[in-house]
Scaffold this motif. Sequence first.
Motif, mmCIF file in Angstrom:
data_model
loop_
_atom_site.group_PDB
_atom_site.id
_atom_site.type_symbol
_atom_site.label_atom_id
_atom_site.label_comp_id
_atom_site.label_asym_id
_atom_site.label_seq_id
_atom_site.Cartn_x
_atom_site.Cartn_y
_atom_site.Cartn_z
ATOM 1 N N VAL A 273 0.517 -1.157 0.121
ATOM 2 C CA VAL A 273 0.562 0.432 -0.131
ATOM 3 C C VAL A 273 0.710 1.351 0.078
ATOM 4 N N SER A 274 0.199 2.496 -0.277
ATOM 5 C CA SER A 274 1.786 3.602 -0.845
ATOM 6 C C SER A 274 0.816 5.086 0.644
ATOM 7 N N ILE A 275 -0.445 4.680 1.267
ATOM 8 C CA ILE A 275 -0.632 5.196 2.372
ATOM 9 C C ILE A 275 -1.340 4.433 3.144
ATOM 10 N N GLN A 276 -0.762 4.472 4.042
ATOM 11 C CA GLN A 276 -1.512 3.846 5.331
ATOM 12 C C GLN A 276 -2.010 4.027 6.538
ATOM 13 N N GLY A 277 -2.740 4.038 7.701
ATOM 14 C CA GLY A 277 -3.165 4.782 8.408
ATOM 15 C C GLY A 277 -3.508 3.519 9.668
ATOM 16 N N PRO A 278 -4.014 4.190 10.872
ATOM 17 C CA PRO A 278 -4.550 3.383 11.743
ATOM 18 C C PRO A 278 -5.718 2.753 11.308
ATOM 19 N N GLU A 279 -6.281 2.102 11.428
ATOM 20 C CA GLU A 279 -7.825 1.532 11.563
ATOM 21 C C GLU A 279 -8.110 2.352 11.987
ATOM 22 N N SER A 280 -8.109 3.184 13.278
ATOM 23 C CA SER A 280 -9.495 3.784 14.139
ATOM 24 C C SER A 280 -8.472 4.036 15.319
ATOM 25 N N VAL A 281 -9.326 5.191 15.200
ATOM 26 C CA VAL A 281 -8.804 6.201 16.668
ATOM 27 C C VAL A 281 -9.995 6.838 17.254
ATOM 28 N N ARG A 282 -9.600 6.836 18.383
ATOM 29 C CA ARG A 282 -10.656 7.050 19.069
ATOM 30 C C ARG A 282 -10.353 8.795 20.561
ATOM 31 N N GLY A 283 -11.134 9.699 20.515
ATOM 32 C CA GLY A 283 -10.241 10.118 21.440
ATOM 33 C C GLY A 283 -12.288 10.952 22.257
ATOM 34 N N LEU A 284 -11.814 12.510 22.854
ATOM 35 C CA LEU A 284 -12.502 12.876 24.346
ATOM 36 C C LEU A 284 -13.514 13.877 23.122
ATOM 37 N N GLU A 285 -14.220 14.126 23.425
ATOM 38 C CA GLU A 285 -15.626 15.346 22.942
ATOM 39 C C GLU A 285 -14.620 16.750 23.607
ATOM 40 N N GLY A 286 -14.489 17.610 23.333
ATOM 41 C CA GLY A 286 -13.260 19.034 23.140
ATOM 42 C C GLY A 286 -12.046 18.960 22.959
ATOM 43 N N GLY A 287 -11.512 17.814 23.079
ATOM 44 C CA GLY A 287 -10.322 17.238 23.110
ATOM 45 C C GLY A 287 -9.630 17.068 21.442
ATOM 46 N N SER A 288 -8.563 17.348 21.326
ATOM 47 C CA SER A 288 -7.971 16.589 20.053
ATOM 48 C C SER A 288 -7.696 15.455 19.958
ATOM 49 N N VAL A 289 -7.494 15.603 18.288
ATOM 50 C CA VAL A 289 -7.085 14.575 17.843
ATOM 51 C C VAL A 289 -6.278 14.229 16.800
ATOM 52 N N THR A 290 -5.184 13.404 16.557
ATOM 53 C CA THR A 290 -3.302 13.378 16.196
ATOM 54 C C THR A 290 -4.059 12.071 15.395
ATOM 55 N N VAL A 291 -3.534 11.663 14.152
ATOM 56 C CA VAL A 291 -3.559 11.191 12.987
ATOM 57 C C VAL A 291 -2.044 10.989 12.854
ATOM 58 N N GLN A 292 -1.322 10.364 12.231
ATOM 59 C CA GLN A 292 -0.690 9.568 11.498
ATOM 60 C C GLN A 292 -0.467 8.639 10.384
ATOM 61 N N CYS A 293 -0.530 8.848 8.890
ATOM 62 C CA CYS A 293 -0.705 8.013 8.019
ATOM 63 C C CYS A 293 0.916 8.329 7.224
ATOM 64 N N HIS A 294 1.232 6.766 7.211
ATOM 65 C CA HIS A 294 2.582 6.653 6.466
ATOM 66 C C HIS A 294 2.468 6.362 4.391
ATOM 67 N N TYR A 295 3.380 7.018 3.709
ATOM 68 C CA TYR A 295 3.766 6.687 3.143
ATOM 69 C C TYR A 295 4.723 6.068 2.098
ATOM 70 N N THR A 296 5.227 5.771 0.799
ATOM 71 C CA THR A 296 5.857 5.203 0.477
ATOM 72 C C THR A 296 6.652 6.228 -0.493
ATOM 73 N N GLY B 154 -10.257 20.788 19.243
ATOM 74 C CA GLY B 154 -11.602 20.559 20.180
ATOM 75 C C GLY B 154 -12.961 19.754 18.905
ATOM 76 N N VAL B 155 -12.784 18.318 18.837
ATOM 77 C CA VAL B 155 -13.701 17.388 18.851
ATOM 78 C C VAL B 155 -14.654 17.537 19.192
ATOM 79 N N ARG B 156 -15.728 17.354 18.400
ATOM 80 C CA ARG B 156 -17.191 17.073 19.126
ATOM 81 C C ARG B 156 -18.333 15.794 18.335
#
Length: 184
Positions: free
Chosen positions: A16-39, A93-95
């Motif tokens: 796969v040329s780009i791949q990230g986590p299958e799922s992420v969780r976060g709390l309302e009002g907080g932040s979520v960071t996702v990192q995707c790796h690519y070739t 500031g996720v909801r």
Amino acid sequence: MQLQPVLLLLSFPGCVSIQGPESVRGLEGGSVTVQCHYTPGWETYKKWWCRGAYWKSCGILVQTEGSEQEVKRDHVSIRDNQRQHLLTVTMKGVRQSDTDTYWCGISKPGPDLGAPIKVTIDTGVLSTQASLQSRTTTSGHAGTSSGSYIRHHYILLVFLKVPILLLLVAAVLWLKGSQQRPSI
């Protein structure tokens, strides 16, 4: 012997040329960071983050300009670390209404490349186990790639890539051996 079909097979899904986590969780009002790796090879291409369960109807929320400069739009930022082949998206500031399927993607001629990520935003206090899971799935290290990707890549490696590599080595050795006939 033509190597083009073999190289084509080696570039099919599982590589796969780009791949990230299958799922992420976060709390309302907080932040979520996702990192995707690519070739390697996709460094200067524009990268994007979009929302929508279906690829064709996914709406792009933020996009890079093909550089490492961070781009912010509303409560979402995106940054491309081209040396580490790492795309980082942060939603602040996720909801709970932000719960959805998102995609990390690479713009290219023809169909774009993308990886789906299920983002879940919980209200209130998470249990310790869910909180730990959230920190693990958003950490962005190579181990956060989806289990199915690792499984598929392993299957592809064992049943396709290794036998093809062994056949190529055997063919080279056979050709080399047939050229060096001993003289009596």
